[in-house]
Design a protein around this motif. Structure first.
Motif, short mmCIF file in Angstrom:
data_model
loop_
_atom_site.label_atom_id
_atom_site.label_comp_id
_atom_site.label_asym_id
_atom_site.label_seq_id
_atom_site.Cartn_x
_atom_site.Cartn_y
_atom_site.Cartn_z
N GLY A 72 38.16 24.79 46.29
CA GLY A 72 39.43 25.24 45.76
C GLY A 72 40.66 24.76 46.50
N GLY A 73 40.50 24.03 47.63
CA GLY A 73 41.68 23.57 48.35
C GLY A 73 41.37 23.02 49.73
N PHE A 74 42.30 23.26 50.65
CA PHE A 74 42.20 22.75 52.02
C PHE A 74 42.35 23.90 53.01
CE2 PHE A 74 43.85 19.38 49.37
CZ PHE A 74 43.18 18.24 49.80
N GLU A 75 41.77 23.73 54.19
CA GLU A 75 41.91 24.70 55.27
C GLU A 75 42.37 24.02 56.54
OE1 GLU A 75 38.64 28.30 54.53
OE2 GLU A 75 38.29 26.76 56.07
N LYS A 76 43.13 24.79 57.35
CA LYS A 76 43.44 24.42 58.72
C LYS A 76 42.53 25.24 59.62
CE LYS A 76 48.33 23.51 57.72
NZ LYS A 76 49.74 23.80 58.11
N ARG A 77 41.76 24.58 60.45
CA ARG A 77 40.78 25.29 61.26
C ARG A 77 41.14 25.25 62.74
NH1 ARG A 77 34.98 23.60 58.41
NH2 ARG A 77 35.40 24.71 56.43
N GLY A 78 41.15 26.42 63.35
CA GLY A 78 41.39 26.54 64.79
C GLY A 78 40.10 26.93 65.49
N LEU A 79 40.22 27.27 66.77
CA LEU A 79 39.04 27.64 67.55
C LEU A 79 38.44 28.95 67.07
CD1 LEU A 79 40.20 26.73 71.16
CD2 LEU A 79 38.54 25.51 69.75
N LEU A 80 39.28 29.88 66.65
CA LEU A 80 38.79 31.21 66.31
C LEU A 80 38.83 31.53 64.83
CD1 LEU A 80 40.45 33.21 69.24
CD2 LEU A 80 38.11 32.31 69.11
N LYS A 81 39.69 30.85 64.08
CA LYS A 81 39.79 31.20 62.66
C LYS A 81 40.29 30.01 61.85
CE LYS A 81 44.49 33.10 62.99
NZ LYS A 81 45.36 34.26 62.68
N ALA A 82 40.12 30.13 60.56
CA ALA A 82 40.61 29.13 59.62
C ALA A 82 41.58 29.79 58.66
CB ALA A 82 39.45 28.51 58.86
N ARG A 83 42.59 29.06 58.27
CA ARG A 83 43.52 29.60 57.29
C ARG A 83 43.78 28.58 56.18
NH1 ARG A 83 48.86 28.02 59.05
NH2 ARG A 83 48.77 27.04 61.11
N ARG A 84 43.93 29.09 55.00
CA ARG A 84 44.10 28.26 53.81
C ARG A 84 45.45 27.55 53.84
NH1 ARG A 84 39.85 28.04 50.08
NH2 ARG A 84 40.61 27.52 48.00
N LEU A 85 45.47 26.31 53.40
CA LEU A 85 46.72 25.59 53.23
C LEU A 85 47.41 26.12 51.98
CD1 LEU A 85 48.67 23.27 54.02
CD2 LEU A 85 47.31 21.78 52.51
N GLU A 86 48.57 26.71 52.17
CA GLU A 86 49.30 27.28 51.05
C GLU A 86 50.08 26.20 50.31
OE1 GLU A 86 51.77 30.36 52.60
OE2 GLU A 86 50.08 31.66 53.17
N GLY A 87 50.46 26.51 49.09
CA GLY A 87 51.26 25.58 48.30
C GLY A 87 50.43 24.52 47.60
N VAL A 88 49.19 24.86 47.23
CA VAL A 88 48.32 23.89 46.56
C VAL A 88 47.68 24.55 45.33
CG1 VAL A 88 46.41 22.27 46.78
CG2 VAL A 88 47.81 22.80 48.78
N ASP A 89 48.41 24.57 44.23
CA ASP A 89 47.84 25.00 42.96
C ASP A 89 47.19 23.82 42.25
OD1 ASP A 89 48.68 27.66 43.22
OD2 ASP A 89 50.66 27.17 42.43
N VAL A 90 47.77 22.65 42.44
CA VAL A 90 47.25 21.42 41.83
C VAL A 90 47.55 20.26 42.77
CG1 VAL A 90 49.39 20.98 40.54
CG2 VAL A 90 47.23 20.02 39.72
N VAL A 91 46.64 19.29 42.81
CA VAL A 91 46.82 18.09 43.62
C VAL A 91 47.20 16.93 42.71
CG1 VAL A 91 45.59 16.34 44.99
CG2 VAL A 91 45.26 18.77 45.48
N LEU A 92 48.21 16.17 43.10
CA LEU A 92 48.55 14.95 42.39
C LEU A 92 47.94 13.79 43.17
CD1 LEU A 92 52.01 14.05 40.87
CD2 LEU A 92 50.49 12.33 41.81
#
Length: 349
Positions: A72-92
């Motif tokens: 469904g999208g992209f994540e930013k992953r750190g040492l302890l947790k991952a968070r979703r990349l916001e602002g991605v409803d559709v990819v061009l």
């Protein structure tokens, strides 16, 4: 709808993709999210204020946040947790050439169930491979220029007279393309083309032929076609001309043609677009010779998305994004396995 621009990729057109992304920053309303795919296959979240060409050539993009593809999208992953990349409803999909146009990126986005604007896998393959483009055009009833396919390990005998134009089979932006007017220059032109691909397409070079570009899309039953362009060029559009073309954001004038030719060009475009290119904004380049319209090539991800040919390009993008084709969901119910297991009877120890 929030849009992410995916650009870069492992391609001879990598830098052109960067230029296109920078151009779209100027014409699409924000906020936009920029996802850079480097040549090694890494994804990076590039802040909008860093969208400058030297940010990539210097390697400074590696200081930005790395991304991981997830469902469904992209994540930013750190040492302890991952968070979703916001602002991605559709990819061009703005990855020109290579992975962006040969079906690799579309397959990847579909695998991770990420909605995207751009040609689907099959359409990408049809338009990336110039030989398949010829066969497809014939199948939908649009004539194309005569052609001959040569392999790097095969004979170099031509089926038609000089002059000819030599093209790598799976490249765009006129990379590796040569016009050959003398027999002595043929081997060199083929050697250049074979530097980029193991197969090349050879076509008769028609002097002074009229050329027209038609860009558009179909959204449900509505056809959206931009202004028809008659590109100003030398004997053919070389890499430098196309590189500058990819940075265009200003509107161009409608070609000075009569209504009959205009209608015929649009009809040819519709035949080529058909159902195969749903979900994409494409540009078809046509020749007109002796009153006959001939398909030159399909550009499935045109430079700067051919924004300069539309009166309301942001509106076109929004319409396409809201009506994307979705793959058919397949949900195994394991009925066959259950049936086999039932026939075997209960397990015994």
């Amino acid at each position: 709808m929030k849009t992410a621009i995916l650009f870069g990729g492992a391609s001879y057109e990598h830098e052109i993709s960067i230029v296109s992304a920078i151009a779209l920053k100027k014409v699409l309303p924000g906020p936009l999210t920029f996802v850079f795919l480097d040549a090694e296959g890494g994804f990076w979240h590039v802040p909008a204020d860093k969208m400058k060409s030297n940010h990539f050539s210097s390697g400074d993009y590696k200081k930005d946040d790395a991304l991981t593809l997830v469902r469904g999208g992209f994540e930013k992953r750190g040492l302890l947790k991952a968070r979703r990349l916001e602002g991605v409803d559709v990819v061009l999909n703005l990855v020109h050439g290579g992975q962006g146009e040969d079906g690799t990126i579309p397959a990847l986005l579909e695998f991770f169930d990420i909605p995207y604007i751009g040609p689907r896998r099959e359409a990408s393959v049809l338009s990336c491979n110039k030989w398949l483009t010829k066969l497809y055009a014939d199948g939908v009833g649009v004539p194309a220029v005569e052609w001959q396919l040569l392999r790097i390990d095969g004979p170099r005998t031509l089926d038609f007279d000089l002059p000819v134009i030599v093209k790598p089979l799976r490249l765009g932006s006129s990379i590796g393309v040569s016009v050959v007017r003398e027999k002595e220059a043929l081997d060199f032109a083929l050697d250049v083309a074979f530097e980029f691909d193991d197969e090349v397409l050879v076509e008769p070079f028609i002097e002074g032929i009229a050329e027209y570009n038609v860009a558009g899309c179909r959204v449900d039953d509505e056809w959206i076609v931009g202004r028809i362009e008659a590109p100003q060029k030398r004997e053919f559009l070389d890499f430098d001309q196309k590189y500058l073309d990819f940075a265009r954001t200003g509107e161009v004038r409608e070609a000075d043609i009569d209504e009959t030719l205009r209608a015929d060009l649009i009809e040819a475009f519709k035949k080529v677009y058909g159902h195969a290119f749903e979900g994409a904004i494409v540009r078809c380049d046509f020749f007109v010779a002796s009153g006959e319209i001939l398909l030159n090539e399909i550009n499935p991800i045109p430079g700067s998305m051919a924004n300069y040919l539309f009166d309301d390009f942001p509106g076109v993008v929004a319409k396409v994004a809201a009506h994307l084709p979705r793959p058919r969901a397949i949900r195994p119910d394991y009925a066959y396995i259950d049936k086999v297991q039932s026939a075997k009877g209960p397990k015994t120890r």
